[in-house]
Design a protein around this motif. Structure first.
Motif, PDB file in Angstrom:
ATOM      1  N   LEU A 282       0.807  -1.215   0.000  1.00 20.78           N
ATOM      2  CA  LEU A 282       0.000   0.000   0.000  1.00 20.78           C
ATOM      3  C   LEU A 282       0.842   1.268   0.000  1.00 20.78           C
ATOM      4  N   LEU A 283       2.116   1.145   0.340  1.00 18.72           N
ATOM      5  CA  LEU A 283       3.015   2.304   0.278  1.00 18.72           C
ATOM      6  C   LEU A 283       3.468   2.592  -1.149  1.00 18.72           C
ATOM      7  N   HIS A 284       3.405   1.570  -1.985  1.00 17.19           N
ATOM      8  CA  HIS A 284       3.899   1.711  -3.355  1.00 17.19           C
ATOM      9  C   HIS A 284       2.897   1.079  -4.325  1.00 17.19           C
ATOM     10  N   LEU A 285       1.720   1.647  -4.386  1.00 12.37           N
ATOM     11  CA  LEU A 285       0.696   1.125  -5.277  1.00 12.37           C
ATOM     12  C   LEU A 285       1.063   1.395  -6.736  1.00 12.37           C
ATOM     13  N   PRO A 286       0.750   0.463  -7.629  1.00 10.84           N
ATOM     14  CA  PRO A 286       1.012   0.705  -9.044  1.00 10.84           C
ATOM     15  C   PRO A 286       0.108   1.809  -9.575  1.00 10.84           C
ATOM     16  N   SER A 287       0.502   2.426 -10.649  1.00 12.75           N
ATOM     17  CA  SER A 287      -0.322   3.464 -11.258  1.00 12.75           C
ATOM     18  C   SER A 287      -1.570   2.841 -11.861  1.00 12.75           C
ATOM     19  N   GLY A 288      -2.608   3.659 -11.989  1.00 15.21           N
ATOM     20  CA  GLY A 288      -3.842   3.164 -12.585  1.00 15.21           C
ATOM     21  C   GLY A 288      -4.550   2.154 -11.710  1.00 15.21           C
ATOM     22  N   CYS A 289      -4.875   1.007 -12.277  1.00 17.00           N
ATOM     23  CA  CYS A 289      -5.581  -0.045 -11.550  1.00 17.00           C
ATOM     24  C   CYS A 289      -4.631  -0.806 -10.637  1.00 17.00           C
ATOM     25  N   SER A 290      -4.975  -0.913  -9.363  1.00 10.27           N
ATOM     26  CA  SER A 290      -4.098  -1.585  -8.391  1.00 10.27           C
ATOM     27  C   SER A 290      -3.947  -3.076  -8.681  1.00 10.27           C
ATOM     28  N   PHE A 291      -4.944  -3.661  -9.351  1.00 11.57           N
ATOM     29  CA  PHE A 291      -4.903  -5.098  -9.634  1.00 11.57           C
ATOM     30  C   PHE A 291      -4.094  -5.406 -10.904  1.00 11.57           C
ATOM     31  N   ARG A 292      -3.676  -4.386 -11.618  1.00 10.14           N
ATOM     32  CA  ARG A 292      -3.026  -4.557 -12.917  1.00 10.14           C
ATOM     33  C   ARG A 292      -1.862  -5.550 -12.925  1.00 10.14           C
ATOM     34  N   PRO A 293      -0.924  -5.522 -11.945  1.00  9.21           N
ATOM     35  CA  PRO A 293       0.212  -6.447 -12.015  1.00  9.21           C
ATOM     36  C   PRO A 293      -0.175  -7.926 -11.940  1.00  9.21           C
ATOM     37  N   ARG A 294      -1.381  -8.225 -11.468  1.00  5.62           N
ATOM     38  CA  ARG A 294      -1.812  -9.614 -11.319  1.00  5.62           C
ATOM     39  C   ARG A 294      -2.881  -9.998 -12.340  1.00  5.62           C
ATOM     40  N   CYS A 295      -3.210  -9.081 -13.250  1.00  8.33           N
ATOM     41  CA  CYS A 295      -4.389  -9.245 -14.097  1.00  8.33           C
ATOM     42  C   CYS A 295      -4.047  -9.746 -15.490  1.00  8.33           C
ATOM     43  N   GLN A 296      -4.757 -10.770 -15.937  1.00 11.36           N
ATOM     44  CA  GLN A 296      -4.533 -11.328 -17.269  1.00 11.36           C
ATOM     45  C   GLN A 296      -5.117 -10.449 -18.370  1.00 11.36           C
TER      46      GLN A 296
END
Length: 340
Positions: A282-296
């Motif tokens: 939560l200190l370093h959330l990805p830009s845009g959608c938070s689920f993006r790094p895990r999303c197909q």
């Protein structure tokens, strides 16, 4: 943002909760919005760290201080501002009660169980010791504690995990609240006891006519008892709707991933499909959608724009999701359901 439901007992809009840490501020709840209607069961679902329990703490006015604080949004209970100073404290126990996750740490180990339940009546209703003891005994019987008259003077450590949770439920029901919040009420219990606790909550809710908010990470636990679900991820609500609608027509990749990781006892034996990766820092959330790094389904747009929570394409208006590609997710989820 969803329109306000005039029939709602509890209305949460754009709730934000922040914690100060040595590494910087952490937004544990980031714009959560949902309603709870009278007599309704709403499940807050999500992995650990998604913001479910912090949301409940904010509703009760018990966000740990000085580190934690509500930084935005509104919370109304029956027309009263729960975020106004003193309101939550005045309503806590009488109107809104909570069953905490770990009953052993929530119960005082040096006081007898009957005395701890009876204290609710003595403190809030001015009952005598004898009257409080009688009320405690009746509540213990009501929540299904065997030989309650003999267990009244036992200490918490003399009860099993399931029985301790029944004691916590008895304490929460002492003042007949209109809204009960149960935070992971079946954690660390075996499957049989889990089912018993959920059946007990459902029965008591029906008898009292109260609203129930269930906080859990286990989709199977609430499948048969919840009316609506609120899926949270990284502090945000990513999907919400009726239990059947969301389970059968998942419109967010996170929801679809959770559904794919749950075994189906009466269906074909297939390998489960876990969600890859781990919840974000939560200190370093990805830009845009938070689920993006895990999303197909992730595409460049997902890194550029945070998707809003809006009605899901082609679904009932109260089914809402926060995904740029909700229509694709829906089609895939419905295809899997049809194939099954």
């Amino acid at each position: 943002m969803a329109a306000t439901d005039p029939a709602a007992l509890l209305t949460v809009r754009d709730l934000r909760v922040e914690f100060a840490t040595s590494a910087g501020p952490v937004t544990a709840v980031d714009g959560a919005s949902f309603d709870v209607r009278p007599g309704e069961t709403v499940a807050l679902l999500g992995e650990s760290g998604s913001g479910k329990s912090v949301t409940a703490q904010a509703l009760l006015g018990i966000v740990p201080k000085p580190a934690g604080r509500v930084t935005g949004g509104t919370v109304e209970y029956d027309g009263q501002d729960l975020l106004a100073p003193g309101t939550a404290g005045r309503l806590r126990g009488r109107e809104i009660a909570m069953v905490f996750q770990d009953p052993l740490s929530s119960l005082n180990p040096v006081f007898r169980v009957g005395a701890q339940i009876g204290e609710m009546f003595r403190r809030h209703r001015g009952a005598s010791r004898k009257e409080a003891r009688a009320e405690a005994l009746e509540l213990m019987r009501r929540v299904g504690i065997p030989a309650a008259d003999k267990r009244l003077d036992d200490y918490p450590h003399q009860f099993s995990g399931g029985m301790r949770q029944r004691v916590m439920i008895a304490m929460a029901l002492a003042l007949s609240p209109r809204l009960l919040i149960a935070d992971e009420p079946t954690t660390a219990l075996d499957v049989t006891v889990q089912a018993q606790i959920m059946d007990l909550l459902a029965r008591l809710q029906a008898e009292e006519g109260m609203s129930l908010v269930l906080i859990t990470h286990d989709l199977g636990v609430v499948a048969d008892v919840a009316d609506r679900v609120v899926l949270m991820y990284a502090g945000r609500v990513v999907e919400t709707g009726s239990i059947r609608e969301v389970y059968e027509h998942s419109a967010h990749p996170y929801t679809a991933g959770l559904m794919g990781s749950v075994p189906v006892i009466d269906g074909p034996r297939e390998r489960l499909t876990p969600i890859q990766g781990a919840p974000p820092d939560l200190l370093h959330l990805p830009s845009g959608c938070s689920f993006r790094p895990r999303c197909q389904y992730a595409e460049p747009l997902c890194a550029e724009q945070e998707p809003p929570l809006v009605p899901s394409p082609g679904r009932p208006v109260d089914h809402r999701s926060a995904c740029h590609f909700a229509e694709r997710v829906l089609l895939d989820a419905e295809g899997m359901l049809h194939d099954a």
